[in-house]
Design a protein around this motif. Structure first.
Motif: not given
Length: 539
Positions: A5-12, A16-19, A28-35, A107-109
């Motif tokens: 899961i990815v946790v960040d209050d900035e939507i961009l 960006g990390i998700s895409a 990996y499987e990205l199962v959730a993104v949290c604010a 952080v770069t991809a």
């Protein structure tokens, strides 16, 4: 697949990390993104998660708070922190919560993908080990030894009725024939903290537990002295029995010492054995078991020992005099930069702690109190605040991580020596050290009527003429003016808060002649002691 899961209050950042990370390609499987951390916490509590990628600065629950929660509640989850804060304190906190990676934004991809690959390899290795341990565990659970261990463990813990215990023992063909019993618990030194072990160590620990059991079983059978079984957290438990209570303690020691010696030869590592007290009734076995566990806790203060017998521990008087005296003396030794005295006092402190039979927690509390006293002393000599704080933090970290009293006191001795050196490296501003030591001495000895210039100079090992010049220069007063001022202040406090007679107060503040005391008090305050007391107490 590894669930992340990815946790960040900035939507961009989240998008960006998700895409930009090739999750499936990396396994990996990205199962959730949290604010924020609170949202991530709620998700983890209801779903399977292997890796958490989180920012630090977020509302409601920040990344460090989330890391602390995961560390305590889900220690198997790997944590990656990405932050714009290149601060040592943040990194130190992250290290405390066993964060896998601390990456600075941006952080770069490519960089993040490399980290995910490394963590993925560790997770795959852990899963393989868990599968192996699971297969061993399944086999072990089918084994008669596990059933036997469960029954005997229930017996010594006292969590079943006597009738239930009798029935289970009979089914297993176990007969307890003794009229005296004691429980001993064996623990491997290198594997005490099961929570902190990595997967490889856990696998090693499970295998070593079988070695400890087999060796112990062989020796107990040789003596014909009872039963051996597996306890909680990989411990091995001995249920010893005898028909000769008088000889029982000696025989129990002999068995434990032989087990320790044999395991040392085979495994090359230290084992600790705690032996509980002797009991006569089977329903009281839990007392001996609790004693054995409590005895093991004493390994902290007796670090060089490996056998802890409850009878020995109970012989401690509980007196704390030696330790209390050492606490008073150590600051005086530091003030005088007497490192030899520091070593002597630390030995006294060790003796006092052991005599009192303190627990590890009690030792930590006591040593932290001593740590807190030193910075105040150093500040009174106007040393650099940064140096004071740094030395204290380093000593606190070393003391808390020490595995024995011996190590903790070694850290403390180093701290005291460093403090003494700091006071003795020319940072006393041309004599301020002497003046401050003198004021401290006056505070402690103002009630002694023989206290005077000669006695203070003898204490400081300095000539009266040099001391007088230094003291006047630093304080703006002569020694006698300072002494009289403190005595008058103490006298005022006694007159305001006690019903002591004037002659009693005079004696307490260092005047052998009550009339001289009254004259000095009136000169200092404009009132006689009686007038002052009447005014302050409304008499």
């Amino acid at each position: 697949m590894i669930k992340a899961i990815v946790v960040d209050d900035e939507i961009l950042t989240r998008e960006g990390i998700s895409a930009n990370i090739p999750w499936e390609k990396l396994g990996y499987e990205l199962v959730a993104v949290c604010a924020d951390g609170r949202e991530a916490r709620d998700y983890v509590q209801g779903h399977e998660v292997d890796v958490v990628l989180t920012d630090i600065c977020m509302p409601y629950m920040d990344g460090l708070q989330l890391s602390e929660f995961l560390y305590h509640e889900y220690p198997q989850i790997k944590i990656i922190i990405f932050s714009g804060y290149d601060e040592f304190e943040y990194a130190k906190q992250a290290l405390k919560y066993q964060v896998s990676e601390y990456l600075l934004k941006p952080v770069t991809a490519s960089e993040l993908s490399g980290v995910l690959i490394q963590i993925g390899e560790k997770i795959d290795e852990r899963r393989k080990n868990e599968e192996l341990i699971g297969r061993l565990s399944t086999t072990y659970h089918k084994n008669h030894l596990l059933v036997r261990s469960d029954v005997l463990m229930s017996l010594v813990m006292g969590d079943k009725t006597r009738e239930e215990n009798d029935r289970e023992l009979e089914e297993l063909g176990i007969t307890l024939w003794g009229n005296a019993f004691r429980v001993a618990v064996i623990e491997i030194e290198d594997y005490r903290d099961v929570h902190s072990l990595d997967d490889k160590k856990k696998q090693e620990r499970a295998l070593i537990a079988f070695v400890v059991y087999n060796v112990s079983q062989e020796i107990v059978e040789k003596y014909g002295a009872g039963e051996v079984f597996q306890g909680k957290e990989y411990r091995t438990v001995l249920l010893l029995e005898s028909n000769k209570p008088v000889e029982f303690c000696r025989e129990s020691r002999a068995i434990a010492e032989e087990i320790n010696g044999r395991l040392k030869e085979i495994l090359g590592m230290k084992t600790n054995i705690g032996i509980g007290g002797c009991i006569r009734e089977r329903q009281d076995l839990f007392h001996s078991y609790e004693d054995a566990l409590a005895a093991l806790q004493c390994r902290y203060i007796f670090g060089e020992e490996s056998l802890f017998v409850m009878e020995d521990i109970r012989q401690h008087t509980g007196e704390q005099t030696e330790t209390e005296l050492a606490a008073e003396e150590i600051l005086d030794a530091v003030k005088h930069s007497d490192t030899q005295a520091v070593s002597r006092i630390m030995e006294k402190m060790k003796k006092g702690v052991r005599t009192a039979g303190w627990t590890k927690e009690r030792v930590h509390m006591y040593l932290q109190q001593q740590l807190d006293a030193v910075p105040e002393l150093l500040r009174s000599f106007q040393l650099e605040e940064q140096d004071i704080v740094w030395e204290k933090e380093r000593a606190l970290e070393g003391m808390m991580s020490a595995v024995s009293l011996e190590q903790a006191l070694s850290v403390m001795e180093g701290y005291y020596r460093k403090a003494a050196e700091m006071l003795d490296t020319g940072k006393n501003d041309g004599g301020k050290k002497y003046a401050l030591l003198a004021m401290d001495y006056i505070e402690k000895h103002y009630g002694e009527n023989e206290l005077g210039l000669n006695s203070i100079c003898s204490y400081l090992n300095i000539s009266t003429s040099r001391f007088s010049a230094i003291f006047k220069s630093v304080t703006g007063e002569t020694f006698m003016e300072a002494l009289t001022g403190i005595r008058m202040q103490k006298a005022r406090e006694l007159l305001e808060n006690t019903a002591l007679k004037n002659y009693e107060i005079a004696e307490k503040v260092g005047f052998s002649d009550p009339h001289y005391f009254s004259a000095a008090f009136k000169k200092a305050t404009g009132k006689s002691p009686t007038e002052y007391a009447r005014e302050k107490r409304g008499m």
